[in-house]
Enzyme design. Structure first.
Site, PDB file in Angstrom:
ATOM      1  N   ILE A  44      10.624  88.046 -50.674  1.00  0.00           N
ATOM      2  CA  ILE A  44      11.479  87.860 -51.850  1.00  0.00           C
ATOM      3  C   ILE A  44      11.437  89.215 -52.543  1.00  0.00           C
ATOM      4  CG2 ILE A  44      11.859  86.659 -54.029  1.00  0.00           C
ATOM      5  CD1 ILE A  44      10.530  84.189 -52.816  1.00  0.00           C
ATOM      6  N   PRO A  45      12.483  90.020 -52.377  1.00  0.00           N
ATOM      7  CA  PRO A  45      12.413  91.467 -52.631  1.00  0.00           C
ATOM      8  C   PRO A  45      12.424  91.911 -54.100  1.00  0.00           C
ATOM      9  CG  PRO A  45      14.618  90.872 -51.946  1.00  0.00           C
ATOM     10  CD  PRO A  45      13.792  89.609 -51.867  1.00  0.00           C
ATOM     11  N   CYS A  46      11.316  91.658 -54.784  1.00  0.00           N
ATOM     12  CA  CYS A  46      11.211  92.101 -56.174  1.00  0.00           C
ATOM     13  C   CYS A  46      11.144  93.629 -56.269  1.00  0.00           C
ATOM     14  CB  CYS A  46      10.016  91.457 -56.853  1.00  0.00           C
ATOM     15  SG  CYS A  46       8.491  91.501 -55.918  1.00  0.00           S
ATOM     16  N   HIS A  47      10.831  94.295 -55.167  1.00  0.00           N
ATOM     17  CA  HIS A  47      10.778  95.762 -55.165  1.00  0.00           C
ATOM     18  C   HIS A  47      12.172  96.384 -55.300  1.00  0.00           C
ATOM     19  CE1 HIS A  47      11.246  94.493 -50.968  1.00  0.00           C
ATOM     20  NE2 HIS A  47      11.975  95.582 -50.827  1.00  0.00           N
ATOM     21  N   ARG A  48      13.203  95.577 -55.187  1.00  0.00           N
ATOM     22  CA  ARG A  48      14.582  96.073 -55.335  1.00  0.00           C
ATOM     23  C   ARG A  48      15.064  96.038 -56.783  1.00  0.00           C
ATOM     24  NH1 ARG A  48      17.466  92.941 -50.292  1.00  0.00           N
ATOM     25  NH2 ARG A  48      16.176  93.859 -48.663  1.00  0.00           N
TER      26      ARG A  48
END
Length: 190
Positions: free
Chosen positions: A144-148
């Site tokens: 779940i790409p919270c780094h984006r």
């Protein structure tokens, strides 16, 4: 008379994965991944406790098919051979958190969104701080790409695994942003 909890505890399997960003704790419940977090970080402990409480679970350190497949897909991801994940996910949180995490899953590979854009996406523009807190509570990092997610001024912002992990993860996920991220890190003296 002492009442016993008659619900049977669910078993959550735990394994560890050594990524280029640091050690990651992985957990599965049933046929789904429910935790992929930065081991030994305060956020991981909070997420693990929330998971055990809400799932009425006990954890054991043992392999599972889901965890082995997750490790394989993470290997491919960090080798630059995978852009999406096929692992079934079971995020554990409030309805609001799940709504925010779903919006993160919709950020296309190679793109970023701001906290404000995520708030707009879920029609909660006045809840930007709550959106940021929900992103910070994401227990399934990378998948779940919270780094984006970046600041409204397009700057790097906090990341549960640390800014350096965000930089490394973003470089794997978004090579066209690597130079920009390096410039941001140098500007903010990270």
């Amino acid at each position: 008379m002492i009442m016993k909890d008659l619900r049977r505890k669910q078993v959550v399997f735990i394994q560890y994965y050594n990524s280029p960003c640091g050690e990651i704790i992985l957990a599965s419940a049933g046929d789904c991944l429910c935790l992929c977090d930065w081991n030994k970080m305060p956020c991981a402990e909070r997420n693990k406790h929330r998971l055990m409480r809400l799932l009425n679970a006990e954890c054991i350190i043992a392999p599972s098919a889901v965890l082995e497949e997750t490790k394989k897909e993470l290997d491919e991801y960090f080798a630059g051979k995978r852009h999406t994940f096929e692992i079934p996910l079971h995020p554990v949180g409030t309805d609001f958190q799940k709504q925010v995490w779903q919006a993160l899953l919709e950020i296309p590979y190679g793109e970023t969104r701001t906290y404000k854009e995520i708030a707009q996406k879920i029609n909660k523009l006045k809840c930007i701080r709550a959106v940021a807190q929900a992103i910070g509570a994401n227990g399934i990092s990378i998948l779940i790409p919270c780094h984006r997610v970046i600041g409204t001024n397009r700057s790097l912002t906090g990341y549960a695994g640390g800014i350096e992990a965000k930089k490394i993860t973003a470089e794997y996920r978004m090579p066209k942003y690597a130079l920009w991220l390096n410039q941001q890190l140098n500007f903010y003296n990270f």
